[in-house]
Design a protein around this motif. Structure first.
Motif, PDB file in Angstrom:
ATOM      1  N   GLU A 112     -21.140  19.405  -5.083  1.00 46.18           N
ATOM      2  CA  GLU A 112     -20.808  19.663  -3.671  1.00 46.18           C
ATOM      3  C   GLU A 112     -21.133  18.529  -2.979  1.00 46.18           C
ATOM      4  O   GLU A 112     -21.330  18.112  -1.692  1.00 46.18           O
ATOM      5  CB  GLU A 112     -21.911  20.556  -3.156  1.00 46.18           C
ATOM      6  N   HIS A 167     -32.883  22.452   0.711  1.00 46.48           N
ATOM      7  CA  HIS A 167     -32.091  22.450  -0.389  1.00 46.48           C
ATOM      8  C   HIS A 167     -30.614  22.034  -0.234  1.00 46.48           C
ATOM      9  O   HIS A 167     -29.750  22.547   0.443  1.00 46.48           O
ATOM     10  CB  HIS A 167     -31.950  23.853  -1.290  1.00 46.48           C
ATOM     11  N   LYS A 184     -26.472  21.603   1.914  1.00 47.93           N
ATOM     12  CA  LYS A 184     -25.621  20.746   0.856  1.00 47.93           C
ATOM     13  C   LYS A 184     -24.649  19.596   1.505  1.00 47.93           C
ATOM     14  O   LYS A 184     -24.391  19.881   2.666  1.00 47.93           O
ATOM     15  CB  LYS A 184     -24.942  21.570  -0.381  1.00 47.93           C
TER      16      LYS A 184
HETATM   17  O1  9MR Z   1     -25.330  30.250  -4.993  1.00 46.72           O
HETATM   18  C1  9MR Z   1     -24.697  29.054  -4.679  1.00 46.72           C
HETATM   19  C2  9MR Z   1     -23.449  29.363  -4.222  1.00 46.72           C
HETATM   20  O2  9MR Z   1     -23.337  30.287  -3.042  1.00 46.72           O
HETATM   21  C3  9MR Z   1     -23.005  28.058  -4.079  1.00 46.72           C
HETATM   22  O3  9MR Z   1     -21.347  28.230  -4.275  1.00 46.72           O
HETATM   23  C4  9MR Z   1     -23.207  26.960  -5.369  1.00 46.72           C
HETATM   24  C5  9MR Z   1     -22.220  25.706  -5.037  1.00 46.72           C
HETATM   25  O4  9MR Z   1     -22.800  25.050  -3.893  1.00 46.72           O
HETATM   26  O5  9MR Z   1     -24.488  26.856  -5.630  1.00 46.72           O
HETATM   27  C6  9MR Z   1     -25.183  27.923  -5.857  1.00 46.72           C
HETATM   28  O6  9MR Z   1     -26.558  27.710  -6.017  1.00 46.72           O
HETATM   29  C7  9MR Z   1     -26.926  27.027  -7.076  1.00 46.72           C
HETATM   30  C8  9MR Z   1     -27.905  26.169  -6.580  1.00 46.72           C
HETATM   31  O7  9MR Z   1     -27.447  25.180  -5.341  1.00 46.72           O
HETATM   32  C9  9MR Z   1     -28.658  24.824  -7.608  1.00 46.72           C
HETATM   33  N1  9MR Z   1     -28.746  25.908  -8.604  1.00 46.72           N
HETATM   34  C10 9MR Z   1     -27.691  26.763  -9.280  1.00 46.72           C
HETATM   35  C11 9MR Z   1     -27.439  27.724  -8.241  1.00 46.72           C
HETATM   36  C12 9MR Z   1     -26.560  28.841  -8.759  1.00 46.72           C
HETATM   37  O8  9MR Z   1     -25.091  28.170  -9.017  1.00 46.72           O
END
Ligand code: 9MR
Length: 364
Positions: free
Chosen positions: A125, A118, A85
């Motif tokens: 973020e 991703h 990210k």
């Molecule tokens: O699981 C992810 C978590 O560890 C991170 O803190 C969060 C923010 O960056 O994102 C989570 O993953 C998300 C994904 O990137 C997009 N779809 C929803 C997921 C769960 O929140």
């Protein structure tokens, strides 16, 4: 919000799109990852059907040797939960920090796996400097540099990119159903088109995915989200933007309605647009169910019904959002829940069996 286009128009568009958009030559194929030493478990079952199975992983998860061994055995494909990210990758406007992402990429390479990229654009973020420097004049240059550098670095390893994540939010009240995001505010609704065209320039051999949540269950709000997603995909197709797949995050919840026929019709419309459905962030909440056995039973039943439906619609990729319950993104809030195929001791649960049954019987 206006009504969605009728399927007949979609089919016509699909025909045009199929002519206009060449399938990407594959960066890394599922067959290559299937031959990796030590491949087993769900990835081996999926491989027999030409399907990718994998998991989201954080580089810190791999410090636990038992978990790292489980990931290596089970997965042909890894999605970085965090490392790719903008916030972790981009400490400043002129800098890139690839350390954590390189650790994950190194693990994938060492074990003969592929990565899912991703994500290149998300409304979350985003580092503060980015939010402060985005403007109508700057956004495209910022995006271009980011994509060129990040895609370039991981190109040989990444089979598919989530170019844009979660661009749709009908609750924001726009006619086109798009989310009122920082990108949209500076660039207008066609930022999505520009993003796919840019990604196509830098990753002509990868599958380009639009990834989103909230299309899977049956409710008024999910039907609105499905319509908005289809509108966005049509917009991309009409603009000749290269988009090849719809990533269904698939954060399911036991007790929410699931209608296989209605969901199957939605997937048919996605296919009519020439796109493949993928399961990109699979997990199942059973927070309303009491008791581990009952949670496991209901979770497995919903998983099986859901996976049978997407796999019948040509889905060729299933990625869980973590392999064991303690790695779930909801583990801190719901420590007793059992959303993933392995428990905290890394023992397979009924959800593992449901995945194995669905993957082994799928016809794609
Ligand atoms: O699981 C992810 C978590 O560890 C991170 O803190 C969060 C923010 O960056 O994102 C989570 O993953 C998300 C994904 O990137 C997009 N779809 C929803 C997921 C769960 O929140």
């Amino acid at each position: 919000m206006s009504e969605p286009a009728r399927p007949s128009r979609r089919r016509l568009l699909a025909g045009l799109a199929a002519l206009a958009i060449a399938r990407p030559a594959v960066a890394i194929s599922v067959a290559e990852t299937c031959g990796r030493p030590g491949a087993g478990g769900l990835s081996a079952v999926a491989c027999r059907r030409g399907i990718w199975f994998g998991s989201a992983v954080a580089s810190s998860d791999l410090a636990d040797p038992a978990y790292a061994a489980l990931v290596a055995a089970q997965c042909a494909l890894l999605t970085p939960t965090w490392e790719m990210k903008w916030k972790p990758l981009r400490p400043g406007p002129d800098s890139f920090d690839f350390a954590a992402c390189d650790r994950l990429a190194g693990f994938a390479r060492q074990h003969g796996m592929a990565l899912r990229g991703h994500t290149l654009i998300w409304h979350m973020e985003m580092p503060v400097w980015l939010l402060q420097s985005l403007s109508p004049a700057s956004w495209e240059g910022l995006l271009e540099r980011h994509m060129q550098t990040v895609i370039g670095r991981y190109r040989r390893l990444v089979s598919s990119w989530d170019v844009v994540n979660e661009a749709v939010e009908p609750e924001h009240g726009r006619d086109d159903g798009l989310r009122d995001s920082p990108w949209l505010r500076v660039a207008g609704p066609d930022y999505v088109v520009a993003a796919y065209k840019l990604a196509g320039r830098f990753a002509p051999e990868a599958r380009l995915v639009y990834n989103d949540y909230g299309c899977e269950h049956e409710a008024e709000w999910t039907r609105r989200r499905r319509r908005a997603v289809l509108r966005l995909l049509e917009r991309l197709r009409k603009a000749d933007a290269p988009v090849h797949a719809l990533g269904l995050q698939s954060h399911l919840r036991v007790g929410d309605a699931f209608d296989a026929a209605a969901f199957g019709r939605f997937l048919g419309e996605v296919r009519d647009l020439g796109l493949v459905p993928m399961v990109t962030e699979f997990d199942l909440r059973a927070d309303r169910v009491r008791g581990a056995d009952e949670k496991d039973r209901k979770t497995a039943a919903l998983a099986k019904a859901y996976l049978d439906t997407v796999l019948a619609a040509g889905c060729d990729t299933v990625v869980c959002w973590g392999l064991s319950d303690d790695k779930s993104w909801r583990a801190a809030e719901e420590p007793d829940d059992r959303p993933l195929p392995f428990d905290r001791q890394l023992a397979a649960k009924p959800l593992y069996q449901a995945l194995e049954d669905a993957l082994s019987r799928s016809a794609s």
